[in-house]
Design an enzyme around this catalytic site. Structure first.
Site, PDB file in Angstrom:
ATOM      1  N   GLY A  20       0.790  -1.234   0.000  1.00 39.11           N
ATOM      2  CA  GLY A  20       0.000   0.000   0.000  1.00 39.11           C
ATOM      3  C   GLY A  20       0.822   1.284   0.000  1.00 39.11           C
ATOM      4  O   GLY A  20       0.331   2.328   0.426  1.00 39.11           O
ATOM      5  N   ASN A  22       1.673   3.014  -2.597  1.00 34.72           N
ATOM      6  CA  ASN A  22       0.988   3.947  -3.509  1.00 34.72           C
ATOM      7  C   ASN A  22      -0.262   4.527  -2.853  1.00 34.72           C
ATOM      8  O   ASN A  22      -0.565   5.707  -3.034  1.00 34.72           O
ATOM      9  CB  ASN A  22       0.615   3.245  -4.817  1.00 34.72           C
ATOM     10  CG  ASN A  22       1.753   3.257  -5.813  1.00 34.72           C
ATOM     11  OD1 ASN A  22       2.123   4.315  -6.341  1.00 34.72           O
ATOM     12  ND2 ASN A  22       2.340   2.092  -6.061  1.00 34.72           N
ATOM     13  N   MET A  95      -3.971  -6.970  -7.060  1.00 34.59           N
ATOM     14  CA  MET A  95      -3.482  -8.097  -7.849  1.00 34.59           C
ATOM     15  C   MET A  95      -4.573  -9.024  -8.374  1.00 34.59           C
ATOM     16  O   MET A  95      -4.286 -10.152  -8.739  1.00 34.59           O
ATOM     17  CB  MET A  95      -2.442  -8.880  -7.040  1.00 34.59           C
ATOM     18  CG  MET A  95      -1.185  -8.067  -6.785  1.00 34.59           C
ATOM     19  SD  MET A  95      -0.556  -7.309  -8.320  1.00 34.59           S
ATOM     20  CE  MET A  95       1.079  -6.818  -7.810  1.00 34.59           C
ATOM     21  N   ILE A  97      -7.720  -9.454 -11.257  1.00 35.98           N
ATOM     22  CA  ILE A  97      -8.181  -8.881 -12.522  1.00 35.98           C
ATOM     23  C   ILE A  97      -9.687  -8.646 -12.435  1.00 35.98           C
ATOM     24  O   ILE A  97     -10.445  -9.558 -12.086  1.00 35.98           O
ATOM     25  CB  ILE A  97      -7.820  -9.815 -13.695  1.00 35.98           C
ATOM     26  CG1 ILE A  97      -6.283  -9.874 -13.811  1.00 35.98           C
ATOM     27  CG2 ILE A  97      -8.441  -9.336 -15.001  1.00 35.98           C
ATOM     28  CD1 ILE A  97      -5.771 -10.856 -14.833  1.00 35.98           C
ATOM     29  N   LEU A  98     -10.093  -7.417 -12.724  1.00 36.97           N
ATOM     30  CA  LEU A  98     -11.516  -7.077 -12.659  1.00 36.97           C
ATOM     31  C   LEU A  98     -12.246  -7.696 -13.854  1.00 36.97           C
ATOM     32  O   LEU A  98     -11.700  -7.757 -14.964  1.00 36.97           O
ATOM     33  CB  LEU A  98     -11.691  -5.558 -12.676  1.00 36.97           C
ATOM     34  CG  LEU A  98     -11.061  -4.798 -11.500  1.00 36.97           C
ATOM     35  CD1 LEU A  98     -11.092  -3.291 -11.767  1.00 36.97           C
ATOM     36  CD2 LEU A  98     -11.763  -5.121 -10.184  1.00 36.97           C
ATOM     37  N   ASN A 112      -5.192   2.577 -13.207  1.00 36.62           N
ATOM     38  CA  ASN A 112      -4.260   1.591 -12.659  1.00 36.62           C
ATOM     39  C   ASN A 112      -2.839   2.124 -12.786  1.00 36.62           C
ATOM     40  O   ASN A 112      -2.541   2.901 -13.697  1.00 36.62           O
ATOM     41  CB  ASN A 112      -4.381   0.279 -13.437  1.00 36.62           C
ATOM     42  CG  ASN A 112      -3.459  -0.808 -12.887  1.00 36.62           C
ATOM     43  OD1 ASN A 112      -3.295  -0.938 -11.666  1.00 36.62           O
ATOM     44  ND2 ASN A 112      -2.832  -1.573 -13.770  1.00 36.62           N
ATOM     45  N   HIS A 114       1.013   0.660 -13.261  1.00 35.10           N
ATOM     46  CA  HIS A 114       1.726  -0.580 -13.616  1.00 35.10           C
ATOM     47  C   HIS A 114       3.228  -0.289 -13.657  1.00 35.10           C
ATOM     48  O   HIS A 114       3.647   0.724 -14.218  1.00 35.10           O
ATOM     49  CB  HIS A 114       1.230  -1.079 -14.977  1.00 35.10           C
ATOM     50  CG  HIS A 114       1.849  -2.395 -15.351  1.00 35.10           C
ATOM     51  ND1 HIS A 114       1.443  -3.583 -14.772  1.00 35.10           N
ATOM     52  CD2 HIS A 114       2.865  -2.702 -16.190  1.00 35.10           C
ATOM     53  CE1 HIS A 114       2.188  -4.574 -15.268  1.00 35.10           C
ATOM     54  NE2 HIS A 114       3.050  -4.064 -16.130  1.00 35.10           N
ATOM     55  N   ASP A 150      -3.810  -4.455 -18.719  1.00 33.86           N
ATOM     56  CA  ASP A 150      -2.778  -3.415 -18.826  1.00 33.86           C
ATOM     57  C   ASP A 150      -2.754  -2.750 -20.205  1.00 33.86           C
ATOM     58  O   ASP A 150      -1.681  -2.435 -20.741  1.00 33.86           O
ATOM     59  CB  ASP A 150      -1.390  -4.010 -18.511  1.00 33.86           C
ATOM     60  CG  ASP A 150      -1.317  -4.564 -17.095  1.00 33.86           C
ATOM     61  OD1 ASP A 150      -2.015  -4.030 -16.219  1.00 33.86           O
ATOM     62  OD2 ASP A 150      -0.572  -5.529 -16.872  1.00 33.86           O
ATOM     63  N   GLU A 179       6.651   5.904  -8.967  1.00 25.42           N
ATOM     64  CA  GLU A 179       5.200   5.657  -8.977  1.00 25.42           C
ATOM     65  C   GLU A 179       4.486   6.630  -8.041  1.00 25.42           C
ATOM     66  O   GLU A 179       3.413   7.145  -8.358  1.00 25.42           O
ATOM     67  CB  GLU A 179       4.897   4.213  -8.531  1.00 25.42           C
ATOM     68  CG  GLU A 179       5.312   3.163  -9.540  1.00 25.42           C
ATOM     69  CD  GLU A 179       4.917   1.754  -9.102  1.00 25.42           C
ATOM     70  OE1 GLU A 179       3.841   1.569  -8.522  1.00 25.42           O
ATOM     71  OE2 GLU A 179       5.713   0.825  -9.338  1.00 25.42           O
TER      72      GLU A 179
HETATM   73  C1  GAR Z   1       3.529  -1.339  -7.408  1.00 26.36           C
HETATM   74  O1  GAR Z   1       4.811  -1.418  -7.952  1.00 26.36           O
HETATM   75  C2  GAR Z   1       2.496  -1.397  -8.507  1.00 26.36           C
HETATM   76  O2  GAR Z   1       2.866  -0.722  -9.671  1.00 26.36           O
HETATM   77  C3  GAR Z   1       2.417  -2.866  -8.744  1.00 26.36           C
HETATM   78  O3  GAR Z   1       2.461  -3.444  -7.463  1.00 26.36           O
HETATM   79  C4  GAR Z   1       3.201  -2.602  -6.594  1.00 26.36           C
HETATM   80  C5  GAR Z   1       2.364  -2.300  -5.379  1.00 26.36           C
HETATM   81  O4  GAR Z   1       3.098  -1.604  -4.419  1.00 26.36           O
HETATM   82  N1  GAR Z   1       1.236  -3.209  -9.453  1.00 26.36           N
HETATM   83  C6  GAR Z   1       1.163  -4.220 -10.309  1.00 26.36           C
HETATM   84  O5  GAR Z   1       2.098  -4.953 -10.562  1.00 26.36           O
HETATM   85  C7  GAR Z   1      -0.187  -4.403 -10.951  1.00 26.36           C
HETATM   86  N2  GAR Z   1      -0.113  -5.337 -12.010  1.00 26.36           N
HETATM   87  P1  GAR Z   1       2.368  -0.851  -3.225  1.00 26.36           P
HETATM   88  O6  GAR Z   1       1.384  -1.869  -2.599  1.00 26.36           O
HETATM   89  O7  GAR Z   1       3.469  -0.523  -2.262  1.00 26.36           O
HETATM   90  O8  GAR Z   1       1.646   0.344  -3.744  1.00 26.36           O
END
Ligand code: GAR
Length: 193
Positions: A20, A22, A95, A97-98, A112, A114, A150, A179
């Protein structure tokens, strides 16, 4: 896209599955005046997701849905989202897929992030694949979600240089920092389009 009306902030739900970070950066962003969104709901498929703690810290309601049956889980999520009058969904390390139906319900309203320079390296395990292919650059992308994985319209991307010492782990760390900057910027961008 969603329209901004007056000074009211767009009610947003953030979907997470893990750390979490992000989500945390988005919450910090919502504390700023320039943020067009407020986060009203955190949704997770994983009750052990570390990111759920930010719900408690920042007093945002969070809900965990059991994904053993995806159809039922999504039905419950939709009902929760409607109850909370959510107008924007931000996937942040979610993680699952909707389904096409879910996406249709919120067409143009799901973002999203990525960890690659889409359209390259869709799907999972991106950093390892990037390193194995000896890429010089990777990065991150914020995009609208459509029914193909994606593949929705790209809002913003940030390129990150890969050093010869980088591993999948060090690259993931470098990209994650970007990010946290990119997601808020992309949100500002979609509301000023
Ligand atoms: C992030 O790097 C995000 O871009 C990726 O998971 C991580 C989550 O980090 N998302 C994917 O790979 C989606 N396919 P966080 O929980 O610390 O935000």
């Amino acid at each position: 896209m969603v329209q901004l009306t007056g000074t009211k902030k767009i009610r947003c739900a953030v979907f997470i599955s893990g750390t979490g970070s992000n989500l945390k950066s988005l919450i910090q962003f919502t504390k700023k005046k320039k943020s067009p969104i407020s986060i009203e709901l955190i949704i997770s498929n994983n009750r052990k997701a570390k990111g759920l703690k930010f719900g408690k810290i920042f007093k945002i309601s969070n809900k965990v849905f059991n994904y053993k049956n995806k159809t039922i889980a999504e039905k419950k999520i939709i009902s929760e989202i409607k109850k909370k009058k959510i107008k924007l969904i931000c996937l942040a390390g979610f993680m699952k897929i909707l389904s096409k139906d879910f996406i249709k319900n919120f067409k143009g309203k799901i973002l999203n992030i990525h960890p690659s320079l889409l359209p390259k390296y869709k799907g999972l395990n991106t950093h390892q694949r990037v390193i194995s292919n000896n890429e010089k650059y990777s990065g991150c992308t914020v995009h609208l979600v459509n029914s193909r994985l994606d593949s929705g319209k790209i809002i913003l991307q940030k390129r990150v240089k890969i050093s010869k010492f980088d591993t999948a782990k060090s690259l993931a760390k470098k990209i994650l920092i970007q990010e946290h900057i990119l997601y808020p910027k992309a949100i500002i961008k979609i509301f000023s389009l």
